[in-house]
Design an enzyme around this catalytic site. Structure first.
Site, PDB file in Angstrom:
ATOM      1  N   HIS A 129     -21.465  65.643 -19.587  1.00 46.60           N
ATOM      2  CA  HIS A 129     -22.414  65.477 -18.476  1.00 46.60           C
ATOM      3  C   HIS A 129     -22.855  66.862 -18.019  1.00 46.60           C
ATOM      4  O   HIS A 129     -22.355  67.400 -17.038  1.00 46.60           O
ATOM      5  CB  HIS A 129     -21.735  64.706 -17.358  1.00 46.60           C
ATOM      6  CG  HIS A 129     -22.611  64.373 -16.187  1.00 46.60           C
ATOM      7  ND1 HIS A 129     -23.991  64.401 -16.238  1.00 46.60           N
ATOM      8  CD2 HIS A 129     -22.297  64.015 -14.903  1.00 46.60           C
ATOM      9  CE1 HIS A 129     -24.481  64.060 -15.059  1.00 46.60           C
ATOM     10  NE2 HIS A 129     -23.481  63.835 -14.234  1.00 46.60           N
ATOM     11  N   CYS A 136     -26.492  57.724 -11.299  1.00 47.20           N
ATOM     12  CA  CYS A 136     -26.044  58.027  -9.937  1.00 47.20           C
ATOM     13  C   CYS A 136     -26.290  59.506  -9.665  1.00 47.20           C
ATOM     14  O   CYS A 136     -26.275  60.332 -10.579  1.00 47.20           O
ATOM     15  CB  CYS A 136     -24.570  57.673  -9.754  1.00 47.20           C
ATOM     16  SG  CYS A 136     -23.428  58.507 -10.883  1.00 47.20           S
ATOM     17  N   CYS A 183     -27.661  64.835 -10.350  1.00 47.28           N
ATOM     18  CA  CYS A 183     -27.384  64.437 -11.736  1.00 47.28           C
ATOM     19  C   CYS A 183     -28.570  63.772 -12.410  1.00 47.28           C
ATOM     20  O   CYS A 183     -28.622  63.704 -13.641  1.00 47.28           O
ATOM     21  CB  CYS A 183     -26.170  63.507 -11.783  1.00 47.28           C
ATOM     22  SG  CYS A 183     -24.632  64.263 -11.210  1.00 47.28           S
TER      23      CYS A 183
END
Length: 394
Positions: A350, A380, A91
């Site tokens: 996201h 994260c 990510c």
């Protein structure tokens, strides 16, 4: 050592990452090409002035293989002499791209670089790169973690259980993310960072599809747990099964990018440095809890930067799940008004490869709007990692 400065950051709107989503008809290389072209046009640069294009992309499968950085810059009409590289730090992939780009400028290896990210989760679903294979590794990983690692949703559940967050707290945080994002969109707060995407049929997409202004905690309360299964419940009896689609970030299609160069060169080119990269950190953390990495990453970057937490005027902590920024905020006794003040990934989406440079742009624009000096960004990442950066508004 050179200062690495941010001259511009742009992003596409966020489209729902499923068939029929606002951007689902756009090939990912074309989606990113629009971002790359915009960075040149807005700053009156030629592509031959760009030393490298570093692009975060997580699911490097299907339409996102073949080095999506290279195919995107060619689609954008960049000169064939311009190189590009795809980066996967899960990510945090495009945040890592920004770190590598800025560090290259600081070291003198680059004059001008574009750090960017793209993910079309409607066309290349999350996990496509693994296919039928075990994404958690082979015999060596199984020997070290004989009970097995878990998916990120279960990790989010473990975090909620460890920090004692109730379903009501998670849903309330998520509803507030949508409220903030909707208010920001209505006020024009995203206008400087958003670029429109024109579809093949002439439709122009210019607003985030993922923001739901009508979201309430009461409405979210009716959603079922998204990651429950009996075997996992037996293994982790402490889990309350409070993570739902409503307090998680949605699957998203988007691209984003930042124009980074030395401060000296920006002045020579008549461009305005808007912020400089102050400090960097990247850490590994417990791969079972996986999403707690922003906590040690923040501690490390504060140590390296010489700043105190109270020096930070805004913080962007990626909202992969509501439990992640809530746990981070608890550990630092953070001011929730400064945490993702324009809404986070729960509302803004996201698009995993693109989220790092999306957060960078949102953080920069918030500092400019409020007159803040220092901003922290941390993400994260799958496998139990996290990046952190401090930028200083100029």
């Amino acid at each position: 050592m050179n200062d690495a400065v941010i001259v511009d950051v742009v992003r596409t709107p966020s489209g729902k990452g499923k068939p029929g989503g606002a951007l689902s008809s756009v090939h990912p290389s074309d989606l990113l090409a629009g971002v790359l072209s915009a960075l040149l046009e807005r700053n009156e640069l030629e592509s031959t002035q760009i030393d490298d294009v570093l692009v975060g992309c997580v699911s490097q499968a299907g339409e996102q293989t073949g080095d999506i950085a290279r195919t995107s810059l060619l689609a954008a009409g960049f000169d064939e002499t311009v190189p590009g590289v795809a980066i996967d730090r899960q990510c945090g992939s495009s945040q890592q791209a920004a770190h590598f780009g800025a560090q290259g400028v600081m070291a003198g290896a680059y004059d001008i670089v574009i750090a960017a990210g793209v993910e079309s989760m409607s066309r290349v679903p999350l996990g496509s790169a693994a296919g039928p294979q075990d994404p958690y590794g082979g015999a060596g990983i199984r020997a070290r973690y004989p009970e097995g690692l878990v998916n990120q949703g279960v990790s989010a559940e473990l975090i909620a259980a460890r920090w004692g967050f109730s379903r009501e707290e998670l849903d309330a945080y998520s509803a507030e993310s949508h409220r903030r994002a909707a208010a920001a969109a209505a006020s024009g707060a995203f206008a400087r960072e958003l670029i429109a995407v024109t579809l093949a049929d002439g439709t122009v997409v210019e607003a985030d599809e993922t923001i739901r202004a009508s979201t309430t905690a009461e409405g979210l309360a009716g959603l079922k747990p998204a990651f429950f299964d009996e075997r996992t419940a037996e293994r982790f009896p402490q889990i309350g099964w409070n993570i739902t689609a409503g307090n998680s970030s949605p699957l998203t299609d988007a691209a984003s990018g930042a124009l980074i160069m030395s401060g000296e060169l920006a002045q020579k080119l008549g461009l305005t440095p808007r912020a400089r990269f102050h400090s960097f950190a990247v850490v590994g953390d417990d791969p079972l809890y996986m999403l707690t990495g922003p906590i040690p990453a923040t501690r490390r970057i504060l140590e390296r930067s010489g700043l105190s937490f109270s020096d930070l005027d805004a913080y962007e902590v990626n909202e992969a799940f509501a439990s992640v920024p809530l746990a981070w905020a608890h550990e630092f006794d953070a001011d929730l008004d400064k945490l993702n003040p324009l809404g986070g990934a729960i509302a803004l989406g996201h698009a995993v490869g693109a989220s790092g440079t999306r957060l960078l742009g949102t953080l920069l624009h918030q500092l400019e709007a409020t007159g803040g000096r220092y901003g922290l960004q941390t993400m994260c990442e799958g496998g139990g990692m996290a990046n952190a950066a401090v930028i200083e508004r100029l």
